[in-house]
Design a protein around this motif. Structure first.
Motif, PDB file in Angstrom:
ATOM      1  N   ARG A   1       0.820  -1.220   0.000  1.00 46.25           N
ATOM      2  CA  ARG A   1       0.000   0.000   0.000  1.00 46.25           C
ATOM      3  C   ARG A   1       0.847   1.260   0.000  1.00 46.25           C
ATOM      4  NH1 ARG A   1      -1.079  -1.380   5.469  1.00 46.25           N
ATOM      5  NH2 ARG A   1      -2.184  -3.030   4.429  1.00 46.25           N
TER       6      ARG A   1
ATOM      7  N   ASN B   1      -3.997  -4.432  12.813  1.00 44.97           N
ATOM      8  CA  ASN B   1      -2.910  -5.316  12.358  1.00 44.97           C
ATOM      9  C   ASN B   1      -2.641  -5.052  10.888  1.00 44.97           C
ATOM     10  OD1 ASN B   1      -4.251  -8.028  14.337  1.00 44.97           O
ATOM     11  ND2 ASN B   1      -2.472  -6.771  14.785  1.00 44.97           N
ATOM     12  N   GLY B   2      -1.361  -4.934  10.566  1.00 39.31           N
ATOM     13  CA  GLY B   2      -0.978  -4.788   9.168  1.00 39.31           C
ATOM     14  C   GLY B   2      -1.066  -3.375   8.631  1.00 39.31           C
ATOM     15  N   ALA B   3      -1.455  -2.406   9.476  1.00 39.43           N
ATOM     16  CA  ALA B   3      -1.601  -1.025   8.987  1.00 39.43           C
ATOM     17  C   ALA B   3      -0.251  -0.420   8.608  1.00 39.43           C
ATOM     18  CB  ALA B   3      -2.281  -0.162  10.046  1.00 39.43           C
ATOM     19  N   GLY B   4       0.827  -0.931   9.213  1.00 34.47           N
ATOM     20  CA  GLY B   4       2.149  -0.407   8.864  1.00 34.47           C
ATOM     21  C   GLY B   4       2.862   0.274  10.015  1.00 34.47           C
ATOM     22  N   LYS B   5       2.413   0.043  11.242  1.00 32.59           N
ATOM     23  CA  LYS B   5       3.002   0.709  12.414  1.00 32.59           C
ATOM     24  C   LYS B   5       4.484   0.345  12.570  1.00 32.59           C
ATOM     25  CE  LYS B   5      -0.054  -1.287  15.105  1.00 32.59           C
ATOM     26  NZ  LYS B   5      -0.799  -2.041  14.059  1.00 32.59           N
TER      27      LYS B   5
ATOM     28  N   THR C   1       6.491  -0.988  10.304  1.00 35.86           N
ATOM     29  CA  THR C   1       7.248  -0.511   9.131  1.00 35.86           C
ATOM     30  C   THR C   1       7.599   0.957   9.311  1.00 35.86           C
ATOM     31  OG1 THR C   1       6.017  -2.095   7.785  1.00 35.86           O
ATOM     32  CG2 THR C   1       7.193  -0.351   6.614  1.00 35.86           C
TER      33      THR C   1
ATOM     34  N   HIS D   1      -1.316  -1.332  20.826  1.00 34.13           N
ATOM     35  CA  HIS D   1      -2.626  -1.889  20.491  1.00 34.13           C
ATOM     36  C   HIS D   1      -3.675  -1.497  21.521  1.00 34.13           C
ATOM     37  CE1 HIS D   1      -1.958  -4.064  16.881  1.00 34.13           C
ATOM     38  NE2 HIS D   1      -0.904  -4.674  17.370  1.00 34.13           N
TER      39      HIS D   1
HETATM   40  N1  LIG Z   1       9.126  -8.588   5.001  1.00 35.21           N
HETATM   41  C1  LIG Z   1       7.902  -8.366   4.516  1.00 35.21           C
HETATM   42  N2  LIG Z   1       7.586  -8.760   3.273  1.00 35.21           N
HETATM   43  C2  LIG Z   1       6.362  -8.547   2.747  1.00 35.21           C
HETATM   44  N3  LIG Z   1       5.374  -7.932   3.412  1.00 35.21           N
HETATM   45  C3  LIG Z   1       5.637  -7.517   4.656  1.00 35.21           C
HETATM   46  C4  LIG Z   1       6.900  -7.709   5.273  1.00 35.21           C
HETATM   47  N4  LIG Z   1       6.857  -7.187   6.525  1.00 35.21           N
HETATM   48  C5  LIG Z   1       5.614  -6.704   6.668  1.00 35.21           C
HETATM   49  N5  LIG Z   1       4.874  -6.897   5.563  1.00 35.21           N
HETATM   50  C6  LIG Z   1       3.490  -6.479   5.352  1.00 35.21           C
HETATM   51  O1  LIG Z   1       3.447  -5.079   5.500  1.00 35.21           O
HETATM   52  C7  LIG Z   1       2.226  -4.680   6.121  1.00 35.21           C
HETATM   53  C8  LIG Z   1       2.543  -3.812   7.339  1.00 35.21           C
HETATM   54  O2  LIG Z   1       3.184  -4.613   8.320  1.00 35.21           O
HETATM   55  P1  LIG Z   1       3.578  -4.011   9.721  1.00 35.21           P
HETATM   56  O3  LIG Z   1       4.272  -5.076  10.479  1.00 35.21           O
HETATM   57  O4  LIG Z   1       4.276  -2.736   9.527  1.00 35.21           O
HETATM   58  O5  LIG Z   1       2.134  -3.717  10.337  1.00 35.21           O
HETATM   59  P2  LIG Z   1       1.701  -3.406  11.832  1.00 35.21           P
HETATM   60  O6  LIG Z   1       0.720  -2.282  11.758  1.00 35.21           O
HETATM   61  O7  LIG Z   1       2.887  -3.188  12.680  1.00 35.21           O
HETATM   62  O8  LIG Z   1       0.969  -4.753  12.246  1.00 35.21           O
HETATM   63  P3  LIG Z   1       0.724  -5.483  13.669  1.00 35.21           P
HETATM   64  O9  LIG Z   1      -0.269  -4.651  14.406  1.00 35.21           O
HETATM   65  O10 LIG Z   1       0.128  -6.789  13.249  1.00 35.21           O
HETATM   66  O11 LIG Z   1       2.044  -5.621  14.362  1.00 35.21           O
HETATM   67  C9  LIG Z   1       1.473  -5.953   6.452  1.00 35.21           C
HETATM   68  O12 LIG Z   1       0.487  -6.155   5.469  1.00 35.21           O
HETATM   69  C10 LIG Z   1       2.537  -7.027   6.382  1.00 35.21           C
HETATM   70  O13 LIG Z   1       1.973  -8.262   5.972  1.00 35.21           O
END
Ligand SMILES: Nc1ncnc2c1ncn2[C@@H]1O[C@H](COP(=O)(O)OP(=O)(O)OP(=O)(O)O)[C@@H](O)[C@H]1O
Length: 273
Positions: free
Chosen positions: A18, A39-43, A45, A198
């Motif tokens: 995204r 979950n997965g929003a990108g926090k 990252t 969270h």
């Molecule tokens: N190494 C990777 N390769 C491909 N996709 C990835 C990788 N790491 C993370 N993602 C994807 O990037 C997106 C963001 O992931 P991220 O871990 O930043 O989310 P988050 O908000 O911290 O999630 P959570 O609350 O589950 O910890 C997710 O859809 C995840 O599946």
């Protein structure tokens, strides 16, 4: 220690799958930020991008006016601490030795540890209730104890910028409060604290700023008291939330858990009814 400023200018951290709407904001010394989102929003990252551990897809990050990518490694290691969501032990060590490693960025060349280093380590161990565990091998710790060691390593460093992914991971209620108090203490003492959370109630109680990250790439950032509303949080998580007030602070509960959506909830008899 000079007051820290972290500037995000039209940042897209490059969340897999995204594009984040360009994110511009300023994080200053003394502020305590909570990054919230599903979950997965990108926090994570985003947090790793702010730490300089990965390059953004677009935009810029400046730390104290200088591009993050241009900071000398040792100076950056002294200025900011990163606490990861999960801990990995790369070699056998005791709790105390691990926390002492937090002082490493401050050492010059082959210089050994100073009394000041040991004093900081003692303080960090005490602040996270680890003094009694100081000589225990790391691999023998429980998940919550291991999490507190990771926070103590950062605490010993005494960074101007804290980047913490889920600080309360694995922690019981007492230690959740202890850790949030400690992070808040560091912010009040002049550090900038940024953490992924969270638990919206911990954010509401301890963070003065929040960044709400949606899975659609949209975001909202600003004053926690303004942004943390039933409507916004229900939309963010896709789960209806109800807000109550306790001692002047908001408390958010899923409406289903509060039993307020009787129409949607299955009919369950209360225990001992
Ligand atoms: N190494 C990777 N390769 C491909 N996709 C990835 C990788 N790491 C993370 N993602 C994807 O990037 C997106 C963001 O992931 P991220 O871990 O930043 O989310 P988050 O908000 O911290 O999630 P959570 O609350 O589950 O910890 C997710 O859809 C995840 O599946």
């Amino acid at each position: 220690m000079t007051a820290l400023v972290l500037q995000l200018d039209r940042l897209d951290p490059g969340i897999p799958g995204r594009t984040l709407a360009p994110l511009s904001l300023t994080i200053q010394a003394g502020e305590c930020w909570g990054i919230l989102g599903p979950n997965g929003a990108g926090k994570t990252t985003l947090l790793h991008t702010l730490a300089g551990l990965r390059s953004p897809a677009a935009g810029q990050i400046r730390l104290d006016g200088q591009r993050l990518s241009q900071w000398p490694r040792q100076a950056l290691a002294q200025r900011r601490a990163v606490v990861f969501q999960t801990q990995q032990d790369s070699f056998p060590t005791t709790v105390r030795e691990a926390v002492l490693l937090g002082r490493y960025p401050w050492r010059a060349g082959w210089q050994g540890e100073t009394d000041a280093d040991h004093h900081r380590v003692d303080q960090a161990l005490a602040a996270l209730s680890l003094t009694a565990l100081a000589q225990r091998p790391l691999e023998q710790l429980s998940g919550g104890e291991r999490q507190r060691v990771a926070l103590a390593v950062a605490d010993a460093l005494a960074p101007a910028l804290w980047l913490v992914d889920e600080p309360t991971n694995h922690l019981d209620l007492h230690h959740q409060v202890q850790v949030m108090r400690r992070l808040s203490h560091h912010a009040q003492a002049g550090a900038a604290v940024v953490m992924c959370l969270h638990d919206v109630n911990l954010a509401a109680r301890w963070c003065d700023r929040v960044l709400l990250l949606g899975t659609d790439g949209q975001h909202q950032a600003g004053d926690a008291a303004t942004l943390l509303t039933e409507q916004r949080l229900s939309a963010l998580y896709g789960e209806p939330l109800s807000r109550a007030w306790l001692a002047g602070a908001p408390v958010f509960v899923p409406t289903a858990v509060a039993g307020l959506d009787a129409a949607a909830a299955p009919a369950v008899e209360p225990p001992n009814a």
